[in-house]
Design a protein around this motif. Sequence first.
Motif, PDB file in Angstrom:
ATOM      1  N   TYR A 151     -10.881  12.154  -8.340  1.00  0.00           N
ATOM      2  CA  TYR A 151     -11.477  11.602  -7.123  1.00  0.00           C
ATOM      3  C   TYR A 151     -11.852  10.138  -7.302  1.00  0.00           C
ATOM      4  N   VAL A 152     -12.386   9.791  -8.467  1.00  0.00           N
ATOM      5  CA  VAL A 152     -12.762   8.395  -8.723  1.00  0.00           C
ATOM      6  C   VAL A 152     -11.555   7.482  -8.553  1.00  0.00           C
ATOM      7  N   LEU A 153     -10.421   7.883  -9.121  1.00  0.00           N
ATOM      8  CA  LEU A 153      -9.227   7.037  -9.087  1.00  0.00           C
ATOM      9  C   LEU A 153      -8.566   7.040  -7.709  1.00  0.00           C
ATOM     10  N   ILE A 154      -8.314   8.212  -7.160  1.00  0.00           N
ATOM     11  CA  ILE A 154      -7.606   8.322  -5.886  1.00  0.00           C
ATOM     12  C   ILE A 154      -8.423   7.732  -4.741  1.00  0.00           C
TER      13      ILE A 154
ATOM     14  N   ARG B 205      -1.214  10.221 -15.981  1.00  0.00           N
ATOM     15  CA  ARG B 205      -1.560  10.128 -14.553  1.00  0.00           C
ATOM     16  C   ARG B 205      -2.657   9.089 -14.335  1.00  0.00           C
ATOM     17  N   THR B 206      -3.654   9.125 -15.196  1.00  0.00           N
ATOM     18  CA  THR B 206      -4.773   8.196 -15.072  1.00  0.00           C
ATOM     19  C   THR B 206      -4.316   6.757 -15.250  1.00  0.00           C
ATOM     20  N   ALA B 207      -3.477   6.536 -16.264  1.00  0.00           N
ATOM     21  CA  ALA B 207      -2.994   5.175 -16.539  1.00  0.00           C
ATOM     22  C   ALA B 207      -2.162   4.650 -15.373  1.00  0.00           C
ATOM     23  N   ILE B 208      -1.331   5.505 -14.796  1.00  0.00           N
ATOM     24  CA  ILE B 208      -0.488   5.091 -13.669  1.00  0.00           C
ATOM     25  C   ILE B 208      -1.341   4.647 -12.488  1.00  0.00           C
ATOM     26  N   ILE B 209      -2.354   5.439 -12.146  1.00  0.00           N
ATOM     27  CA  ILE B 209      -3.188   5.109 -10.983  1.00  0.00           C
ATOM     28  C   ILE B 209      -4.015   3.852 -11.252  1.00  0.00           C
ATOM     29  N   LEU B 210      -4.507   3.681 -12.494  1.00  0.00           N
ATOM     30  CA  LEU B 210      -5.258   2.473 -12.836  1.00  0.00           C
ATOM     31  C   LEU B 210      -4.394   1.223 -12.670  1.00  0.00           C
ATOM     32  N   ILE B 211      -3.176   1.286 -13.146  1.00  0.00           N
ATOM     33  CA  ILE B 211      -2.260   0.145 -13.033  1.00  0.00           C
ATOM     34  C   ILE B 211      -1.958  -0.150 -11.569  1.00  0.00           C
ATOM     35  N   ILE B 212      -1.719   0.903 -10.789  1.00  0.00           N
ATOM     36  CA  ILE B 212      -1.433   0.739  -9.359  1.00  0.00           C
ATOM     37  C   ILE B 212      -2.627   0.104  -8.639  1.00  0.00           C
TER      38      ILE B 212
ATOM     39  N   ALA C   6       0.832  -1.203   0.000  1.00  0.00           N
ATOM     40  CA  ALA C   6       0.000   0.000   0.000  1.00  0.00           C
ATOM     41  C   ALA C   6       0.871   1.258   0.000  1.00  0.00           C
ATOM     42  N   LEU C   7       1.949   1.238   0.770  1.00  0.00           N
ATOM     43  CA  LEU C   7       2.869   2.381   0.794  1.00  0.00           C
ATOM     44  C   LEU C   7       3.506   2.596  -0.574  1.00  0.00           C
ATOM     45  N   VAL C   8       3.942   1.509  -1.186  1.00  0.00           N
ATOM     46  CA  VAL C   8       4.536   1.602  -2.525  1.00  0.00           C
ATOM     47  C   VAL C   8       3.503   2.139  -3.518  1.00  0.00           C
ATOM     48  N   ALA C   9       2.267   1.651  -3.396  1.00  0.00           N
ATOM     49  CA  ALA C   9       1.205   2.093  -4.298  1.00  0.00           C
ATOM     50  C   ALA C   9       0.957   3.583  -4.160  1.00  0.00           C
ATOM     51  N   TRP C  10       0.892   4.067  -2.906  1.00  0.00           N
ATOM     52  CA  TRP C  10       0.592   5.488  -2.706  1.00  0.00           C
ATOM     53  C   TRP C  10       1.755   6.373  -3.148  1.00  0.00           C
ATOM     54  N   VAL C  11       2.980   5.966  -2.839  1.00  0.00           N
ATOM     55  CA  VAL C  11       4.153   6.740  -3.267  1.00  0.00           C
ATOM     56  C   VAL C  11       4.223   6.780  -4.785  1.00  0.00           C
ATOM     57  N   SER C  12       3.906   5.653  -5.424  1.00  0.00           N
ATOM     58  CA  SER C  12       3.928   5.599  -6.889  1.00  0.00           C
ATOM     59  C   SER C  12       2.853   6.506  -7.480  1.00  0.00           C
ATOM     60  N   ALA C  13       1.661   6.497  -6.872  1.00  0.00           N
ATOM     61  CA  ALA C  13       0.578   7.362  -7.350  1.00  0.00           C
ATOM     62  C   ALA C  13       0.952   8.833  -7.175  1.00  0.00           C
TER      63      ALA C  13
END
Length: 308
Positions: free
Chosen positions: A154-157, A70-77, A45-52
């Motif tokens: 907001y949907v993604l985050i 940005r959208t693609a990165i968060i979707l992949i995460i 989860a920490l890695v995911a949030w730092v990556s986002a």
Amino acid sequence: MDSLKGQEIFTYNNNMPQPLSSTYFVKQPQFRFRLSSVFIFIAAALVAWVSAFSGQTAFPSQNLVPYIFRTAIILIIGLALIYVSFRLLKQNNLSKEALGLNVSKKAIADILRGALIGILSIATIAAVLFVYVPYHFVTGPLSCSQALQEISSYVLINSLEELMFRGFLFIICCQLAGWRLSVLIMALPFGLFHLQGTGFNMNGLKMFATTACYSFVFSLSYVLFRSMWASISVHVVSNILLHTVTGLDGANRALLMPVFEKDWPKGYDTGLTVFIFSTVIISGLLFLLIILSDKKLRSTGRPGLPNL
């Protein structure tokens, strides 16, 4: 659950209403706790949030191409964190159904129910605030195109936040301590998580108090509808209405802006008082709905979860 060979395979029907005893919000007999899985998830989860956050920082522009990146990165995460959650649930001898992310007709209904809870929650806050300090709305500085970008953000985050705080950790906590205590426990890290950018000061304390209290609404919606789709929807709709539409957050960056018709009461923080009071009312109603609906479902005699 190292292997299901030689055991009866049971598919939990998440599309049908189930009493709490038949859900993963109470301890199930097949549960086998792996402490290491909790540390693995926290690290993931920490890695995911730092990556986002890094993706947001690397592509800050509001132009189309950075927005797509940005959208693609968060979707992949998000998808990666779902996969990790499924694997770790399996380590604890729990089905991936426990996460409440089934793609079905019920998911659409849960999203709509969650949206209704979000609308009613912000409407309650707005109404209570109006009682304290009457106001009316005027047009705000945010354009429709900017609002659409904020909504998608907001949907993604918020989906990622729900995976972090209402996903694997919440289910494991429910298995260890039950859903009631888990709702209280998970409010603490959720509140602390929102100290980012505020620090340990009075503003930080207010941020912690409001987000921890609103965490009850998300968690109780998750339990009430047995679906993370519902909690995601509550989270997203609440933020959109509070920050992007009504401007009741006081940031003066929304489609609308409240203009207050008299001075705020002195001697206490009216905004904080209104927010916490409203959230307690909403949470209390959701808790009551959970108890009453569970009582009704138990009276129908629905069976519990068999051992895997």
